[in-house]
Design a protein around this motif. Structure first.
Motif, PDB file in Angstrom:
ATOM      1  N   SER A   1      21.664   3.378-113.033  1.00  0.00           N
ATOM      2  CA  SER A   1      21.737   2.301-112.053  1.00  0.00           C
ATOM      3  C   SER A   1      21.405   0.936-112.653  1.00  0.00           C
ATOM      4  O   SER A   1      21.470  -0.080-111.959  1.00  0.00           O
ATOM      5  N   GLU A   2      21.084   0.931-113.933  1.00  0.00           N
ATOM      6  CA  GLU A   2      20.771  -0.329-114.602  1.00  0.00           C
ATOM      7  C   GLU A   2      21.976  -1.261-114.497  1.00  0.00           C
ATOM      8  O   GLU A   2      23.115  -0.871-114.691  1.00  0.00           O
ATOM      9  N   GLY A   3      21.735  -2.477-114.128  1.00  0.00           N
ATOM     10  CA  GLY A   3      22.818  -3.434-113.981  1.00  0.00           C
ATOM     11  C   GLY A   3      23.360  -3.520-112.559  1.00  0.00           C
ATOM     12  O   GLY A   3      24.192  -4.368-112.260  1.00  0.00           O
TER      13      GLY A   3
END
Length: 59
Positions: free
Chosen positions: A6-8
């Motif tokens: 889920s980074e970004g």
């Protein structure tokens, strides 16, 4: 793992709560997150195991 995938996504309002995730809660959004994030359990190994058994048994 979810944090990595889920980074970004913060630009879309996604913010995960690592404590909620660690204790196994279904809703893992961080307080104040603009997006609601749920964990949807999936049993991906079962279809793979069935396909492998079918392949190995020659069916």
């Amino acid at each position: 793992m979810r944090a990595d995938t889920s980074e970004g996504l913060g630009v879309f309002g996604v913010a995960l709560d690592p404590v909620r995730e660690a204790v196994g809660e279904t809703r893992i959004r961080r307080d104040g997150s603009r997006a609601v994030v749920y964990v949807v359990p999936a049993d991906g190994e079962l279809p793979i195991a069935r396909a492998a058994m079918e392949l190995l048994s020659g069916a």
